[in-house]
Design a protein around this motif. Structure first.
Motif, mmCIF file in Angstrom:
data_model
loop_
_atom_site.group_PDB
_atom_site.id
_atom_site.type_symbol
_atom_site.label_atom_id
_atom_site.label_comp_id
_atom_site.label_asym_id
_atom_site.label_seq_id
_atom_site.Cartn_x
_atom_site.Cartn_y
_atom_site.Cartn_z
ATOM 1 N N THR A 158 0.639 -1.181 0.111
ATOM 2 C CA THR A 158 0.004 -0.074 -0.128
ATOM 3 C C THR A 158 0.793 1.292 -0.057
ATOM 4 O OG1 THR A 158 -1.719 1.081 1.254
ATOM 5 C CG2 THR A 158 -0.244 0.028 2.551
ATOM 6 N N THR A 159 0.372 2.451 -0.575
ATOM 7 C CA THR A 159 0.953 3.581 -0.549
ATOM 8 C C THR A 159 0.204 4.773 0.559
ATOM 9 O OG1 THR A 159 -0.293 4.513 -2.515
ATOM 10 C CG2 THR A 159 1.743 3.434 -2.879
ATOM 11 N N GLU A 160 -0.908 4.183 1.359
ATOM 12 C CA GLU A 160 -1.484 4.728 2.284
ATOM 13 C C GLU A 160 -0.852 5.746 3.200
ATOM 14 O OE1 GLU A 160 -4.817 2.835 3.900
ATOM 15 O OE2 GLU A 160 -5.816 2.174 1.918
ATOM 16 N N LEU A 161 0.387 5.132 3.467
ATOM 17 C CA LEU A 161 1.235 5.984 4.410
ATOM 18 C C LEU A 161 1.943 7.153 3.869
ATOM 19 C CD1 LEU A 161 2.785 3.286 6.738
ATOM 20 C CD2 LEU A 161 0.875 4.895 7.172
ATOM 21 N N VAL A 162 2.037 7.180 2.555
ATOM 22 C CA VAL A 162 2.860 8.145 1.961
ATOM 23 C C VAL A 162 2.260 9.656 2.134
ATOM 24 C CG1 VAL A 162 3.499 9.001 -0.395
ATOM 25 C CG2 VAL A 162 3.551 6.617 0.119
ATOM 26 N N GLY A 163 3.207 10.334 2.630
ATOM 27 C CA GLY A 163 2.839 11.641 2.932
ATOM 28 C C GLY A 163 2.591 11.891 4.392
ATOM 29 N N LEU A 164 2.709 10.965 5.191
ATOM 30 C CA LEU A 164 2.379 11.017 6.695
ATOM 31 C C LEU A 164 3.828 11.355 7.275
ATOM 32 C CD1 LEU A 164 0.096 10.490 8.571
ATOM 33 C CD2 LEU A 164 1.010 8.270 8.895
ATOM 34 N N ASP A 183 6.455 4.561 -1.993
ATOM 35 C CA ASP A 183 6.455 3.100 -1.528
ATOM 36 C C ASP A 183 7.819 2.402 -1.219
ATOM 37 O OD1 ASP A 183 7.364 3.025 -4.150
ATOM 38 O OD2 ASP A 183 5.950 1.646 -4.898
ATOM 39 N N GLN A 184 8.915 2.851 -1.468
ATOM 40 C CA GLN A 184 10.233 2.412 -1.234
ATOM 41 C C GLN A 184 11.205 2.974 -0.259
ATOM 42 O OE1 GLN A 184 12.244 0.822 -4.678
ATOM 43 N NE2 GLN A 184 10.870 2.159 -5.963
ATOM 44 N N PHE A 185 10.821 4.215 0.269
ATOM 45 C CA PHE A 185 11.770 4.988 1.070
ATOM 46 C C PHE A 185 10.980 5.867 2.021
ATOM 47 C CE2 PHE A 185 14.238 4.193 -2.573
ATOM 48 C CZ PHE A 185 15.556 4.013 -2.322
ATOM 49 N N TYR A 186 11.495 5.899 3.042
ATOM 50 C CA TYR A 186 11.042 6.927 4.280
ATOM 51 C C TYR A 186 12.402 7.458 5.056
ATOM 52 C CZ TYR A 186 12.520 4.142 8.528
ATOM 53 O OH TYR A 186 13.122 4.028 9.652
ATOM 54 N N SER A 187 12.024 8.632 5.546
ATOM 55 C CA SER A 187 13.019 9.314 6.470
ATOM 56 C C SER A 187 12.618 9.274 7.787
ATOM 57 C CB SER A 187 13.108 10.730 5.916
ATOM 58 O OG SER A 187 13.505 10.926 4.783
ATOM 59 N N TRP A 188 13.785 9.152 8.639
ATOM 60 C CA TRP A 188 13.658 9.063 10.276
ATOM 61 C C TRP A 188 14.492 10.069 10.848
ATOM 62 C CZ3 TRP A 188 17.662 7.624 13.139
ATOM 63 C CH2 TRP A 188 18.687 6.977 12.409
ATOM 64 N N GLN A 189 14.210 10.433 12.034
ATOM 65 C CA GLN A 189 15.019 10.899 12.814
ATOM 66 C C GLN A 189 14.838 10.989 14.408
ATOM 67 O OE1 GLN A 189 14.874 15.396 13.362
ATOM 68 N NE2 GLN A 189 12.888 15.617 12.572
ATOM 69 N N ASP A 200 18.384 9.606 8.791
ATOM 70 C CA ASP A 200 18.523 8.953 7.425
ATOM 71 C C ASP A 200 17.358 8.749 6.785
ATOM 72 O OD1 ASP A 200 20.399 7.883 5.563
ATOM 73 O OD2 ASP A 200 20.949 6.415 6.890
ATOM 74 N N THR A 201 17.449 8.280 5.595
ATOM 75 C CA THR A 201 16.510 7.812 4.521
ATOM 76 C C THR A 201 17.114 6.549 4.194
ATOM 77 O OG1 THR A 201 16.154 10.161 3.819
ATOM 78 C CG2 THR A 201 15.155 8.238 2.480
ATOM 79 N N ASP A 202 15.727 5.654 4.228
ATOM 80 C CA ASP A 202 16.107 3.962 4.186
ATOM 81 C C ASP A 202 15.267 3.419 3.483
ATOM 82 O OD1 ASP A 202 18.780 3.488 5.501
ATOM 83 O OD2 ASP A 202 17.558 4.105 7.395
ATOM 84 N N ARG A 203 15.284 2.115 2.948
ATOM 85 C CA ARG A 203 14.319 1.579 2.104
ATOM 86 C C ARG A 203 13.401 0.981 3.235
ATOM 87 N NH1 ARG A 203 16.114 -0.309 -3.210
ATOM 88 N NH2 ARG A 203 13.998 -1.173 -3.110
ATOM 89 N N CYS A 204 11.987 0.821 2.533
ATOM 90 C CA CYS A 204 10.896 0.367 3.243
ATOM 91 C C CYS A 204 9.947 -0.540 2.649
ATOM 92 C CB CYS A 204 10.364 1.356 4.024
ATOM 93 S SG CYS A 204 9.580 2.474 3.128
ATOM 94 N N ASP A 205 9.177 -1.106 3.215
ATOM 95 C CA ASP A 205 7.835 -1.948 2.816
ATOM 96 C C ASP A 205 6.788 -1.773 3.512
ATOM 97 O OD1 ASP A 205 8.904 -3.819 0.088
ATOM 98 O OD2 ASP A 205 10.412 -3.858 1.917
ATOM 99 N N THR A 206 5.512 -1.509 3.107
ATOM 100 C CA THR A 206 4.534 -1.396 3.547
ATOM 101 C C THR A 206 3.236 -2.309 3.134
ATOM 102 O OG1 THR A 206 5.060 0.830 4.068
ATOM 103 C CG2 THR A 206 2.919 0.454 4.843
#
Length: 273
Positions: A158-164, A183-189, A200-206
């Motif tokens: 899903t891409t429902e988290l994109v933009g959150l 759908d492939q990357f997210y950033s965390w701090q 960092d910005t890392d690979r992810c799956d949702t």
């Protein structure tokens, strides 16, 4: 407190998360129960749960064993089961989302890179077309206690988290922010805690498991790390684990639980999306 250059091992991260952690209790609901997992790829593996351990036995006889496990639930009828599987020299992280309401499951098999693989530079991996992270995650789906047929497992990417933009409080001392980019990357701090100042910005799956309930898996590239959580936006809770090498050597693993109280900070809508 860390500075922006202080990367720490997964074992040190576990020590930082432990005090007063908001982890969910390890449930006894599955004690004495048996599920046969019918995988879409043809595997058939029986999982028998006892009070502290689970045993698995493949129908073809190629895989069997026993391991301690953790089982939690963020919603009725849904269980997250997590354990470490050791077969010979191969150690794998196994996480099962058991969806008893739909008689379906999703399995995530995670593996850490070898010492040789961790020595590959990011530039070299990029030029050869490899993912920047050398952590592996395999996603498998299937049905519970009934033969597999296409469509029996409703869990889907899903891409429902994109933009959150979401805030996660894992303990009074550990607070993180996630920004879901695509759908492939997210950033965390890390806003507060042993990794404060790091990002960092890392690979992810949702995967969408149910309405406003998501399986989120990330793979870090600086310190080899596999993170896996169920995010419940209705209950404002998340639960899962972090897996990696405990120290600077490659002979011991850390696999520790993480649960949080989470809140949505904002939602970005892209006008050209």
């Amino acid at each position: 407190m860390s500075t922006s250059s202080d990367w720490i091992t997964v074992g040190a991260l576990a020590d930082g998360f432990a005090p007063e952690a908001f982890i969910l209790p390890n449930l006894a609901d599955l004690d004495g129960k048996t599920f046969t997992l019918h995988f879409a790829n043809g595997w058939q593996i029986e999982h028998r749960f006892e009070q502290d351990t689970l045993s698995w036995n493949a129908a073809d006889g190629h895989s069997s064993g026993t391991a301690p496990y953790r089982a939690t639930s963020v919603r009725p009828g849904l269980y997250l089961v997590d354990f470490i599987k050791r077969e010979g020299e191969l150690t794998s992280s196994i996480s099962l989302v058991l969806d008893t309401a739909n008689a379906a499951f999703t399995a995530v098999i995670g593996r850490m890179p070898s010492q040789e693989q961790t020595g590959e530079g990011l530039y070299s991996r990029a030029l050869t077309g490899k993912p920047l992270t050398s952590v592996q995650a395999q996603f498998l789906h299937g049905s519970l206690d009934r033969p597999w047929q296409p469509g029996l497992c409703p869990h889907a990417p899903t891409t429902e988290l994109v933009g959150l933009r979401n805030l996660y409080r894992y303990s009074p001392s550990e607070v993180y922010e996630h920004i879901y980019l695509n759908d492939q990357f997210y950033s965390w701090q890390c806003l507060k805690g042993v990794e404060q100042g790091l990002c960092d910005t890392d690979r992810c799956d949702t995967y969408k498991i149910a309405d406003q309930l998501y399986l989120f898996v990330w793979r870090e590239k600086i310190i080899p790390t596999l993170g896996l959580v169920l995010i419940d936006l209705q209950q404002h809770r998340s639960d899962g684990k972090i897996f990696g090498y405990a120290g600077e050597s490659f002979d011991e693993f850390s696999n520790f639980p993480v649960s949080s109280y989470c809140q949505v900070l904002n939602q970005t809508e892209y006008p050209d999306a």
